[in-house]
Scaffold this active site. Structure first.
Site, mmCIF file in Angstrom:
data_model
loop_
_atom_site.group_PDB
_atom_site.id
_atom_site.type_symbol
_atom_site.label_atom_id
_atom_site.label_comp_id
_atom_site.label_asym_id
_atom_site.label_seq_id
_atom_site.Cartn_x
_atom_site.Cartn_y
_atom_site.Cartn_z
ATOM 1 N N GLU A 81 0.871 -1.183 0.000
ATOM 2 C CA GLU A 81 0.000 0.000 0.000
ATOM 3 C C GLU A 81 0.905 1.228 0.000
ATOM 4 O O GLU A 81 1.450 1.612 1.028
ATOM 5 C CB GLU A 81 -0.907 0.003 1.233
ATOM 6 C CG GLU A 81 -1.765 1.258 1.357
ATOM 7 C CD GLU A 81 -2.418 1.407 2.723
ATOM 8 O OE1 GLU A 81 -2.628 2.555 3.158
ATOM 9 O OE2 GLU A 81 -2.714 0.373 3.363
ATOM 10 N N LYS B 167 -11.085 -0.905 7.042
ATOM 11 C CA LYS B 167 -9.811 -0.624 7.699
ATOM 12 C C LYS B 167 -10.123 -0.099 9.106
ATOM 13 O O LYS B 167 -10.746 0.950 9.260
ATOM 14 C CB LYS B 167 -9.045 0.428 6.881
ATOM 15 C CG LYS B 167 -7.808 0.991 7.546
ATOM 16 C CD LYS B 167 -7.202 2.069 6.658
ATOM 17 C CE LYS B 167 -6.100 2.822 7.359
ATOM 18 N NZ LYS B 167 -5.509 3.865 6.497
#
Length: 215
Positions: A43, A134
């Site tokens: 990421e 998340k």
């Protein structure tokens, strides 16, 4: 099928490296060191200068390595999400939920992982088609919070991006996390240019995750 395929690959990665850096060069070197250590989920955050260029370069470099999944992090709006997707990002991560970002990701069949802290935020994200939540900030909680959220919402797929270490990795997965994000302790040596140490730490996470999956 594209979105489902990416989600399956993310779950298979298990450990996602959240990559920041003071320059594009530093971030790219860190990504390479992480992949060498066995972590295949990257990421790359938009706090990295020239983030779109970095994502495009990573996609080109690993085009023949489908096990490496490149995503964009710290995406604050739909415009940035579209730029990331055009650059090659296979998933988009935000610190908070944004409906327009969810819509643009759905349009391109790209998984959207927004940061949520409450049941209300998580419910709104699920309504917008979000597949993985998340848990942000993860270090404000501990692994025991995962079943607390999943009790009323058993369909939740949760990924904590903070508060995760090699020592508590097994606790997060046993609690029900579908994946975890790691950054600070993994990337700390990169600030001193010690990318070999980054690879070594990545290898430790890889070994620990493999052991968890093997049961």
């Amino acid at each position: 099928m594209k979105k489902l395929s990416i989600l399956n690959r993310l779950e298979k990665c298990g450990v996602i490296a959240v990559v920041r850096g003071d320059s594009k060069t530093e971030a790219l070197k860190a990504c390479d060191a992480i992949v060498r250590g066995g972590i295949k989920g990257i990421e790359l955050t938009f706090t990295v200068p020239q983030a779109t260029e970095a994502i495009a370069e990573l996609k080109l470099k690993y085009k023949d390595a489908p096990e490496v999944v490149i995503g964009a992090g710290t995406v604050l709006d739909a415009t940035t999400a579209r730029l990331a997707i055009i650059a090659g990002a296979e998933y988009v991560v935000s610190p908070s939920f944004d409906r327009k970002t969810a819509e643009i990701c759905n349009l391109y069949q790209i998984p959207y992982l927004p940061g949520c802290m409450t049941i209300t935020e998580m419910t709104e994200a699920l309504k917008a088609g979000v597949d993985i939540i998340k848990l942000f900030p993860g270090n404000a909680y501990g692994p025991t919070i995962v079943p607390a959220f999943k009790d009323p919402l058993p369909q939740l797929n949760i990924m904590p991006p903070g508060g995760v270490s090699i020592d508590n990795l097994v606790d997060w997965f046993q609690a029900g996390a579908v994946a975890v994000g790691v950054g600070g302790n993994l990337l700390a040596p990169a600030a001193q240019g010690d990318y070999e140490a980054v690879t070594e730490i990545a290898a430790q996470y890889t070994k620990a995750f493999k052991k968890i999956k093997e049961g």
